[in-house]
Design a protein around this motif. Sequence first.
Motif, mmCIF file in Angstrom:
data_model
loop_
_atom_site.group_PDB
_atom_site.id
_atom_site.type_symbol
_atom_site.label_atom_id
_atom_site.label_comp_id
_atom_site.label_asym_id
_atom_site.label_seq_id
_atom_site.Cartn_x
_atom_site.Cartn_y
_atom_site.Cartn_z
ATOM 1 N N SER A 166 -0.493 40.767 -1.335
ATOM 2 C CA SER A 166 -0.042 42.123 -1.623
ATOM 3 C C SER A 166 -1.091 43.132 -1.178
ATOM 4 N N ASP A 205 -1.941 45.660 -2.580
ATOM 5 C CA ASP A 205 -2.720 46.105 -3.739
ATOM 6 C C ASP A 205 -4.038 45.355 -3.839
ATOM 7 N N GLN A 206 -4.162 44.211 -3.157
ATOM 8 C CA GLN A 206 -5.385 43.414 -3.215
ATOM 9 C C GLN A 206 -6.428 43.858 -2.184
ATOM 10 N N SER A 226 -6.707 52.723 2.964
ATOM 11 C CA SER A 226 -6.111 53.879 2.292
ATOM 12 C C SER A 226 -7.239 54.855 1.967
ATOM 13 N N ARG A 255 -1.861 55.091 1.327
ATOM 14 C CA ARG A 255 -1.249 53.858 1.823
ATOM 15 C C ARG A 255 0.223 53.764 1.445
ATOM 16 N N GLN A 256 0.573 54.103 0.210
ATOM 17 C CA GLN A 256 1.960 53.975 -0.213
ATOM 18 C C GLN A 256 2.874 54.901 0.577
#
Length: 241
Positions: A14, A16-17, A61, A205-206
């Motif tokens: 992911s 998120d990591q 990000s 990033r999102q």
Amino acid sequence: MLPWLPTSPVQFPSLDQALDEPDGLLAAGGALTPEWLIAAYRRGIFPWFCDDQPILWWSPSPRMVLFPREIRIRRSLAKRLRNAGFQVSWNTDFAAVIAACADARSADEGTWISDDMRRAYMALHALGYAHSIEVWRNGHLVGGLYGVGMGRMFFGESMFSREPDASKVALVHLARHLESLGDGLIDCQMHTSHLASMGAREIARQAFISYLDQYIQGAQNSAPLMSARGQDGGTINEGGR
């Protein structure tokens, strides 16, 4: 710990990591095959590493991007676009562009465009995913850029100039091409003052992933940005217009 990826199957952790320091480092390992690279770009991930390192995968990000309609063309560049006598083409000599980018990086700071990376992107080019934009004067290649195209996304990898502003001319023509398709997005990956001067800016990033969903729209093996096959090159425009 940084995840180590096997060579098969293709599976990224992911986003998120991804690490905060160094910004965006997500994983190591995997392979530089078209399968891995296509899966990576579709997820907003790209490879970047030196010869003495394993394959490293990144998703920073914030992300540096250029919206085609926001490209900044200063007076001197506008004059060069009109009067410098450049001819601009795409996919007519991908190998020469990536070689020139590797040479330019090597001269400046050592290159991350290794022989393995060149072979990997040549394979993507043969499949219609990797593209080059060439800038010519009097039959000589004087600048250009290359990257990966999916849908209306262009993931920029590198550019070079042998004459003033030649790489900027390539970028302007890329932005105009995307705009002609109904807009899109150019991924510049990480912040540089050069790209910022041309209108590129950072987004979270999102937000970047949301644009991927919008502009790629399921283009898994089709709807390439410029040409279905790398050898079907053609002229985009001429610098004298």
